[in-house]
Enzyme design. Sequence first.
Site, mmCIF file in Angstrom:
data_model
loop_
_atom_site.group_PDB
_atom_site.id
_atom_site.type_symbol
_atom_site.label_atom_id
_atom_site.label_comp_id
_atom_site.label_asym_id
_atom_site.label_seq_id
_atom_site.Cartn_x
_atom_site.Cartn_y
_atom_site.Cartn_z
ATOM 1 N N ALA A 90 0.842 -1.240 -0.041
ATOM 2 C CA ALA A 90 -0.113 -0.103 -0.026
ATOM 3 C C ALA A 90 0.861 1.312 -0.121
ATOM 4 O O ALA A 90 2.046 1.164 0.111
ATOM 5 C CB ALA A 90 -0.797 -0.065 1.030
ATOM 6 N N GLY B 133 0.777 -4.831 0.847
ATOM 7 C CA GLY B 133 -0.635 -5.027 0.194
ATOM 8 C C GLY B 133 -0.391 -5.746 -1.256
ATOM 9 O O GLY B 133 -1.358 -6.226 -1.872
ATOM 10 N N GLU C 292 -0.852 -9.156 -0.279
ATOM 11 C CA GLU C 292 -2.243 -9.372 -0.364
ATOM 12 C C GLU C 292 -2.904 -9.334 -1.605
ATOM 13 O O GLU C 292 -4.042 -9.952 -1.795
ATOM 14 C CB GLU C 292 -2.826 -8.368 0.774
ATOM 15 C CG GLU C 292 -1.937 -8.468 2.185
ATOM 16 C CD GLU C 292 -2.151 -7.356 3.136
ATOM 17 O OE1 GLU C 292 -1.883 -6.282 2.746
ATOM 18 O OE2 GLU C 292 -2.704 -7.364 4.157
ATOM 19 N N GLU D 21 4.631 -5.018 7.034
ATOM 20 C CA GLU D 21 4.016 -3.738 7.803
ATOM 21 C C GLU D 21 4.611 -3.665 9.216
ATOM 22 O O GLU D 21 4.555 -2.593 9.681
ATOM 23 C CB GLU D 21 2.553 -4.102 7.963
ATOM 24 C CG GLU D 21 1.819 -4.241 6.468
ATOM 25 C CD GLU D 21 1.566 -5.412 5.609
ATOM 26 O OE1 GLU D 21 2.567 -6.192 6.223
ATOM 27 O OE2 GLU D 21 0.884 -5.391 4.849
HETATM 28 N N1 CAA Z 1 4.693 3.183 -0.821
HETATM 29 C C1 CAA Z 1 4.965 4.383 -1.305
HETATM 30 N N2 CAA Z 1 6.031 4.494 -2.035
HETATM 31 C C2 CAA Z 1 6.853 3.434 -2.107
HETATM 32 C C3 CAA Z 1 6.482 2.083 -1.572
HETATM 33 C C4 CAA Z 1 5.214 2.204 -0.898
HETATM 34 N N3 CAA Z 1 4.926 0.870 -0.258
HETATM 35 N N4 CAA Z 1 7.442 1.140 -1.727
HETATM 36 C C5 CAA Z 1 8.312 1.823 -2.541
HETATM 37 N N5 CAA Z 1 8.008 3.023 -2.733
HETATM 38 C C6 CAA Z 1 8.913 4.250 -3.345
HETATM 39 C C7 CAA Z 1 9.834 4.676 -2.602
HETATM 40 O O1 CAA Z 1 9.602 5.619 -1.732
HETATM 41 C C8 CAA Z 1 10.733 5.329 -3.761
HETATM 42 O O2 CAA Z 1 10.189 6.502 -4.064
HETATM 43 P P1 CAA Z 1 11.245 7.921 -4.182
HETATM 44 O O3 CAA Z 1 12.114 7.484 -5.498
HETATM 45 O O4 CAA Z 1 10.337 8.920 -4.695
HETATM 46 O O5 CAA Z 1 12.138 7.840 -2.827
HETATM 47 C C9 CAA Z 1 10.663 4.528 -5.034
HETATM 48 O O6 CAA Z 1 9.178 3.651 -4.508
HETATM 49 C C10 CAA Z 1 11.616 3.206 -5.102
HETATM 50 O O7 CAA Z 1 11.739 2.598 -4.067
HETATM 51 P P2 CAA Z 1 13.275 2.233 -3.173
HETATM 52 O O8 CAA Z 1 14.186 3.457 -3.550
HETATM 53 O O9 CAA Z 1 13.045 2.174 -1.847
HETATM 54 O O10 CAA Z 1 13.403 0.987 -4.176
HETATM 55 P P3 CAA Z 1 14.403 -0.029 -3.407
HETATM 56 O O11 CAA Z 1 15.090 -0.917 -4.689
HETATM 57 O O12 CAA Z 1 15.804 0.747 -2.924
HETATM 58 O O13 CAA Z 1 13.965 -0.736 -2.435
HETATM 59 C C11 CAA Z 1 11.770 -2.100 -1.357
HETATM 60 C C12 CAA Z 1 12.645 -1.647 -2.708
HETATM 61 C C13 CAA Z 1 12.796 -3.067 -0.523
HETATM 62 C C14 CAA Z 1 10.700 -2.762 -2.155
HETATM 63 C C15 CAA Z 1 11.578 -0.802 -0.707
HETATM 64 O O14 CAA Z 1 11.065 0.170 -1.626
HETATM 65 C C16 CAA Z 1 10.471 -0.918 0.312
HETATM 66 O O15 CAA Z 1 10.820 -1.435 1.450
HETATM 67 N N6 CAA Z 1 9.331 -0.403 0.304
HETATM 68 C C17 CAA Z 1 8.362 -0.727 1.119
HETATM 69 C C18 CAA Z 1 7.682 -2.102 1.450
HETATM 70 C C19 CAA Z 1 6.702 -1.889 2.517
HETATM 71 O O16 CAA Z 1 6.887 -1.654 3.676
HETATM 72 N N7 CAA Z 1 5.534 -2.627 2.028
HETATM 73 C C20 CAA Z 1 4.333 -2.593 3.163
HETATM 74 C C21 CAA Z 1 3.450 -1.301 2.910
HETATM 75 S S1 CAA Z 1 2.271 -1.169 4.298
HETATM 76 C C22 CAA Z 1 1.094 -1.994 3.608
HETATM 77 O O17 CAA Z 1 1.259 -2.731 2.556
HETATM 78 C C23 CAA Z 1 -0.164 -2.092 4.460
HETATM 79 C C24 CAA Z 1 -1.052 -3.315 3.962
HETATM 80 O O18 CAA Z 1 -1.397 -4.353 4.751
HETATM 81 C C25 CAA Z 1 -2.014 -3.156 3.011
#
Ligand code: CAA
Length: 258
Positions: A66, A109, A112, A132
Amino acid sequence: MADYETLLVEQRGRVTLITLNRPQALNALNSQVLADLIAALEAFDADETQGCAVLTGNDKAFAAGADIKEMSDQGFATMYGSNFFGGYERVTATRKPVIAAVAGYALGGGCELAMMCDFILAADNAKFGQPEIKLAVTPGMGGSQRLPRAVGKAKAMEMCLTGRMMGAEEAERSGLVARIVPLAELVEDAVKTATTIAEMAPLAVKANKEMVNAAFETTLTMGVQFERRLFHGIFGSDDQSEGMAAFVEKRPGKWTGR
Ligand code: CAA
């Protein structure tokens, strides 16, 4: 075909290919993605020329979760008041099959959403996880319920509590994905698989989907009864007569969807 802000949608014969298209955010699922996805799936479900859908992302990410930036300022009143994520019930209400073709990250998400589909085909670089907890929250789109049903309590609990990712091979071994496909062949394989399904008799496709899903909602006795009633019911269809006549006459069946 409608244009969507966050999706690419194309029809390949009887298969609708839906591609999540926010690559700059690793396909993070924001409200616009949900609105687009619901609209695309409703159009697919209503279109009699279409029999199966494939939902995919890009080589790096199916969806990295998400959209954290959209959620970061929210509080209880807005989340609970708007039933945030409640709209995803519409995704699981799709009556025709949807295959998730997952390459790269399927996190939070994203994992999911893949699990809301009818089955998952994974590229060899796929990574699944419910991270999360690292954001000091929990899954909110069904991960705590669907992941244990797919991989069992031990792995699901470990993944939710540590946030660790599961690679494609472990995901296949654990029952989360149906098959692993080389990355370069993922979408073509998924479309081919979807075409096989889309060429089956449409009522039988819906009935098979409905009864397998019922297995996760009910007791064994009730589930078997539900299956038998649907099985009896399908004998009221023209396609049942055609399917069995075609077998006896050693020819392919021709379906009317009636
Ligand atoms: N939401 C918003 N933006 C996100 C995102 C997310 N879940 N995941 C990645 N992005 C964005 C980053 O912020 C980044 O944007 P900017 O260039 O503007 O900074 C862009 O996508 C590229 O991401 P990274 O630079 O972080 O890429 P990476 O290759 O270094 O890392 C990754 C990849 C390990 C997947 C890392 O992006 C990450 O950890 N993302 C978040 C994963 C996460 O925590 N997901 C769960 C979200 S909460 C949820 O989903 C709740 C639910 O139950 C529904």
